[in-house]
Motif scaffolding. Structure first.
Motif, short mmCIF file in Angstrom:
data_model
loop_
_atom_site.label_atom_id
_atom_site.label_comp_id
_atom_site.label_asym_id
_atom_site.label_seq_id
_atom_site.Cartn_x
_atom_site.Cartn_y
_atom_site.Cartn_z
N LEU A 41 53.78 37.01 -11.35
CA LEU A 41 53.49 36.60 -12.73
C LEU A 41 52.45 35.48 -12.73
O LEU A 41 51.53 35.48 -13.57
N ILE A 45 48.87 35.67 -14.77
CA ILE A 45 48.52 34.71 -15.81
C ILE A 45 47.28 33.90 -15.41
O ILE A 45 46.37 33.67 -16.22
N LEU A 54 46.28 36.65 -24.94
CA LEU A 54 47.18 35.57 -24.51
C LEU A 54 46.93 34.26 -25.26
O LEU A 54 47.84 33.44 -25.39
N LEU A 58 49.56 31.42 -25.82
CA LEU A 58 49.49 30.35 -24.82
C LEU A 58 48.27 29.45 -25.00
O LEU A 58 47.98 28.61 -24.14
N LEU A 71 57.31 28.64 -15.12
CA LEU A 71 56.37 29.65 -15.63
C LEU A 71 57.10 30.82 -16.30
O LEU A 71 56.76 31.21 -17.42
N GLU A 72 58.09 31.39 -15.63
CA GLU A 72 58.76 32.57 -16.17
C GLU A 72 59.44 32.29 -17.51
O GLU A 72 59.27 33.04 -18.47
N TYR A 75 56.75 31.63 -20.20
CA TYR A 75 56.05 32.86 -20.56
C TYR A 75 56.92 33.75 -21.45
O TYR A 75 56.47 34.23 -22.50
N THR A 76 58.16 33.96 -21.05
CA THR A 76 59.02 34.88 -21.81
C THR A 76 59.48 34.28 -23.13
O THR A 76 59.87 35.02 -24.04
N VAL A 79 55.57 34.44 -25.23
CA VAL A 79 54.88 35.73 -25.40
C VAL A 79 55.92 36.77 -25.82
O VAL A 79 56.91 36.98 -25.12
N THR A 418 54.60 43.47 -17.27
CA THR A 418 53.42 42.63 -17.41
C THR A 418 52.53 42.98 -16.23
O THR A 418 52.94 42.85 -15.07
N TYR A 424 51.09 42.87 -21.51
CA TYR A 424 51.92 41.68 -21.44
C TYR A 424 53.26 41.92 -22.16
O TYR A 424 53.30 42.15 -23.35
N ARG A 425 54.33 41.95 -21.35
CA ARG A 425 55.68 42.21 -21.85
C ARG A 425 55.69 43.53 -22.65
O ARG A 425 56.19 43.62 -23.76
#
Length: 599
Positions: A41, A45, A54, A58, A71-72, A75-76, A79, A418, A424-425
């Motif tokens: 991931l 990114i 993004l 972000l 980060l995870e 991000y979740t 996004v 992703t 992305y997702r």
């Protein structure tokens, strides 16, 4: 040791070293799958930070300020999950020539087309160099695992039924076609051919010929010319192999004549294909005579075990045999005889997902081990709604997505991707079950596609439910010499009450009374609560079995091919609302039966 054997031994040692190297790499990333996923991931990114998509979520952050451990979750939380409809405006801008970084920092010069069997029409998906690289990587990894169980000779050949589709240019000048077509045109595919000393029997002109009927003829012809060298038989989907040998039943005499004379049938009209094949086909009367004799014997056995009889050194048959391909395994087993059927790996147009690390498992027990470097994976927990539910929205209840490391054995999930290619997702729509873990990475069983569903009222029957119903209904055919060739379905709402129409193409003669039993058997096999209640209350009408004339499903295939699909990527839609397909099926229906269940 004789000096002449040294180069061969060295080559084998080199091959074994390559196989051990890629398996060792995979063992390490599987062992540390959770950490590898975080790194994957992070790379995605970092490579694509600042792209327009993004920025919406972000844009207030600086990548260097994000703690890797956070980060995870960051991000979740920022996004959102998305579907193809959410990213389609960006893809359309790319197709129309917008070269700004919309989804990836890497320029997208090629777009892949999905098969189109889920929604009735193909979707554009970005294809980059990374797509071809991961395809080569999973092919090498899968081949290394297969070689440990079924060792093959260095320099042998593969009878490979592969096809490129027609490619075209978008409004903005980008190449568009199927993902398989892009891969066959890539440097990675050429590298695979060189690494394996041109393993594939057919030259590039046959693969990219653009007419699957002509290409199939040439694949079979050249496969027989090299019959003693073929190590295994393969195609992307089991359907393609079955189709090829169904065609072979009709044209074996013509192929044998071409082998005898060193000629090529006039059915092959492509000049490039003709020249390439004629260059490889020299007159060989002894081989032709031997093949003719074997084919006459096999015809009397309804072509049982044709593959090991004509390709005596073949070790196995290799293809995707799960999901919508499962119904073809019975016919494939007929053609393969005692040869092992090895299920190929799990992927989609959007990304490769898992590799089959146990090729000795039969197709119905095959699992796919997630490769944690290919994409960042999330899994939406799904649970079946209670049997007294009257919700018509979906047959699943959802929970918050989980990372790869937190899924549980025996639970069902929808796959979320992703990718390095700008998704992305992204909700893939595939429902999978976690069968176990290989070190630290999950092993998946494919269950069904969420959107492929029969529904009239409050009923919800998935592709797997349909397959089970067809299997149970077609058991009555065992009393005859007939066989079910293919099938699809449609929820017919044009009359009231609406009902299920299931279309069968059958080879052989079947008494109407047996077909009535087949129809009733299918109707009684759907055990979805909404369906049972609706049938008993007559808010869903009796199931209708439509028998279509011979060649109907080939017309369906031709329709998809004419609209940009590739033979190597084609899947018969198991549930369709496409008016063109329904029109073909209805025009070709020659018998109709209505279930007497629940009367």
């Amino acid at each position: 040791m004789p000096a002449s054997t040294t180069p061969m031994r060295e080559a084998m040692n080199g091959k074994n070293h390559e196989e051990n190297e890629i398996i060792s790499w995979f063992e390490e990333v599987a062992e540390n799958a959770g950490r590898v996923q975080t790194q994957t991931l992070g790379r995605i990114i970092e490579l694509n930070f600042g792209v327009e998509y993004l920025k919406k979520w972000l844009g207030h952050l600086q990548f260097q300020d994000i703690e890797p451990t956070a980060l995870e979750s960051l991000y979740t939380s920022l996004v959102p999950l998305c579907s193809h409809a959410d990213i389609n405006p960006y893809i359309q801008r790319i197709a129309d020539g917008d070269s700004s970084p919309l989804l990836t920092q890497q320029p997208i010069t090629t777009l892949s087309l999905s098969s189109g069997t889920t929604d009735g029409k193909p979707k554009y998906v970005p294809f980059t160099r990374h797509s071809a690289q991961t395809t080569l990587e999973i092919f090498r990894l899968a081949a290394a695992h297969r070689s440990r169980v079924y060792p093959i000779r260095k320099g042998g050949r593969i009878l490979e039924f592969i096809y490129s589709s027609k490619q075209f240019k978008t409004k903005g000048g980008l190449g568009a076609g199927t993902a398989t077509s892009h891969y066959y045109a890539s440097e990675e595919f050429k590298m695979k051919q060189k690494l394996t000393k041109s393993f594939t029997c057919s030259p590039e002109e046959v693969i990219s010929g653009g007419d699957y009927n002509q290409s199939t003829y040439c694949h079979l012809l050249l496969g027989l010319v090299l019959s003693d060298k073929v190590e295994f038989v393969t195609s992307t989907f089991a359907y393609s192999i079955v189709q090829a040998f169904t065609a072979f039943e009709e044209m074996w005499e013509e192929i044998c004549k071409d082998i005898k004379d060193g000629s090529l049938s006039p059915r092959v009209t492509s000049p490039e294909m003709r020249n390439a094949v004629l260059e490889l086909n020299s007159p060989n009367p002894p081989l032709a005579s031997m093949l003719e004799e074997k084919c006459r014997e096999l015809k009397g056995l309804d072509w049982f075990s044709v593959i090991p009889n004509l390709w005596p050194n073949a070790k196995y048959v290799y293809s995707i045999m799960t999901g919508s391909m499962q119904p073809y395994t019975k016919k494939l087993r007929h053609y393969a005889g005692s040869l092992p059927l090895v299920s190929a790996d799990y992927g989609s147009t959007e990304s490769w997902i898992g590799v089959n690390v146990d090729p000795s498992s039969p197709p119905d027990l095959a699992t796919f081990t997630v490769i944690p470097t290919f994409s960042y994976f999330e899994f939406i927990p799904l649970s079946r709604q209670k049997q007294d539910s009257t919700s018509a929205v979906d047959d699943f209840l959802e929970a918050d997505p989980l990372p790869l490391s937190r899924v549980k054995v025996g639970e069902e999930y929808e796959v979320v991707l992703t990718t390095f290619t700008g998704l992305y997702r992204y909700r893939l729509g595939d429902v999978v079950e976690v069968a176990g873990f290989y070190k630290g990475t999950p092993q998946l069983n494919f269950i069904c596609r969420r959107k492929l569903m029969l529904s009239v009222n409050i009923d919800k029957n998935t592709e797997k439910d349909l397959q089970l119903a067809v299997e149970r209904g077609s058991m009555h055919l065992s009393r005859t010499k007939a066989e079910l060739i293919d099938f699809t379905s449609h929820a017919d709402l044009s009359v009231q009450p609406g009902h299920y129409k299931i279309y069968w193409e059958i080879k052989g003669q079947v008494d109407d009374e047996i077909l009535k039993e087949c129809c009733r058997g299918m109707d009684e096999s759907f055990n979805d609560y909404g369906y049972l209640v609706s049938r008993k209350s007559r808010s869903i009408g009796p199931l209708e079995l439509c028998i279509v004339e011979k060649g109907t499903f080939k017309k369906v295939l031709d329709y998809f091919i004419e609209n940009g699909a590739a033979m190597s990527q084609f899947k018969t839609p198991r549930c369709t609302s496409n008016p063109v397909i329904i029109g073909i099926l209805n025009r070709c229906s020659i018998k109709h039966f209505h279930s007497t269940a629940y009367v």
